[in-house]
Design a protein around this motif. Structure first.
Motif, short mmCIF file in Angstrom:
data_model
loop_
_atom_site.label_atom_id
_atom_site.label_comp_id
_atom_site.label_asym_id
_atom_site.label_seq_id
_atom_site.Cartn_x
_atom_site.Cartn_y
_atom_site.Cartn_z
N GLU A 1 0.66 -1.30 0.04
CA GLU A 1 -0.07 -0.06 -0.02
C GLU A 1 0.86 1.31 0.04
OE1 GLU A 1 -3.28 -0.20 2.78
OE2 GLU A 1 -3.44 -2.44 2.47
N LEU A 2 0.12 2.31 -0.27
CA LEU A 2 0.79 3.69 0.29
C LEU A 2 0.32 4.21 1.43
CD1 LEU A 2 0.88 5.84 -2.90
CD2 LEU A 2 2.65 4.57 -2.13
N VAL A 3 1.01 4.64 2.39
CA VAL A 3 0.81 5.27 3.61
C VAL A 3 0.77 6.78 3.58
CG1 VAL A 3 1.24 5.69 6.21
CG2 VAL A 3 1.04 3.33 5.30
N PHE A 4 -0.25 7.62 3.99
CA PHE A 4 -0.14 9.14 3.85
C PHE A 4 0.05 9.44 5.24
CE2 PHE A 4 -1.74 8.30 -0.26
CZ PHE A 4 -1.14 9.44 -1.10
N THR A 5 0.63 10.33 5.87
CA THR A 5 0.79 10.91 7.24
C THR A 5 0.31 12.41 7.29
OG1 THR A 5 2.34 9.12 7.73
CG2 THR A 5 1.96 11.00 9.57
N ALA A 6 -0.51 12.72 7.98
CA ALA A 6 -1.05 14.05 7.93
C ALA A 6 0.16 15.16 8.73
CB ALA A 6 -2.48 14.19 8.76
#
Length: 263
Positions: free
Chosen positions: A107-112
């Motif tokens: 997957e890809l992980v996005f971090t705010a």
């Protein structure tokens, strides 16, 4: 069987049953659970998260491809809250015993970097996040769960969250929207390729999954806070997690993700 809205007492009881299975790592029989509606499923999940009484690390998104939605008779993705202690950096060694019936996804992980809003556009979400390559390890509190577990139980069980291993973070705005649709990955176990996939499997573009989550959370007055991670959906159909050295290789300048699973 007709979906029903559960009472507060029924939600409490099912959440405590799931928590006990989680805490003791003793799987449940899915056939012993009633069918219930989506609102009840998410209510159970929220109570389950509260019972764990640990810091929230973010969310995972499931059923982000047409194929997986068909497998679980769903018409949209679903999300699960994930504990901070279940997000790991690449290079970690994990024990097989920390899981029950785990799988492997890429997957890809996005971090705010700051709080995300349901009104944010795709471009605004990219400015407000970092992105990292990742391997997600779904796990479940029900035995013989994949792919037979009904959608409402997937939702109640925190979207079958297990763990996420992620690589180097880079500003999401370093990519164009088009580039985010073209990322390719190959997954290896002990240097033998076991799967490959591409980011377009995730709602056409993984940032669209993040957008979906911000809107879905807003329905219950929830948001993605600064510092929280979002694993946005798998590039490929999952494979079983077994002991060995695992590696996911990505293109577009993203780092590899490596981890070892010990018996």
């Amino acid at each position: 069987m007709t979906e029903k809205k559960l009472t507060r007492d029924e939600v409490d009881k099912l959440a405590k049953t799931l928590y006990k299975a989680y805490a003791k790592q003793k799987p449940l029989d899915m056939h012993e659970f009633p069918e219930f509606d989506d609102d009840s499923a998410y209510a159970i999940q929220r109570e389950l998260t509260d019972l764990k009484a640990k810091k929230l690390g973010g969310y995972k998104i499931s059923l982000t491809s047409e194929e997986t939605q068909k497998m679980f008779a769903a018409t949209e993705p679903l999300y699960g809250a994930q504990l901070d202690e279940r997000f790991f950096k690449s290079g970690v060694k994990l024990k097989q015993s920390m899981f029950m019936e785990p799988l492997v996804e890429v997957e890809l992980v996005f971090t705010a970097k700051k709080e995300l809003a349901a009104t944010d556009s795709l471009e605004e979400l990219m400015v407000k996040t970092t992105v990292a390559p990742a391997v997600e390890l779904p796990d479940c509190r029900f035995k013989d769960w994949f792919p037979a577990l009904p959608k409402h139980l997937v939702m109640a069980d925190a979207a079958v969250g297990g763990a996420v291993v992620y690589g180097d973070e880079v500003p999401a705005e370093d990519f164009t929207l088009s580039e985010l649709t073209k990322i390719h990955t190959e997954l290896f176990r002990d240097r033998t390729k076991v799967a490959e996939g591409k980011s377009s499997e995730v709602l056409g573009n993984p940032i669209k999954a993040l957008k979906w989550l911000t809107e879905k959370l807003a329905e219950t007055n929830q948001v993605v806070h600064a510092g929280e991670h979002v694993s946005t959906g798998t590039f490929l159909l999952p494979v079983p997690l077994t002991p060995g050295n695992w590696e996911a290789e990505f293109d577009y300048g993203l780092s590899d993700v490596k981890f070892e699973v010990e018996k």
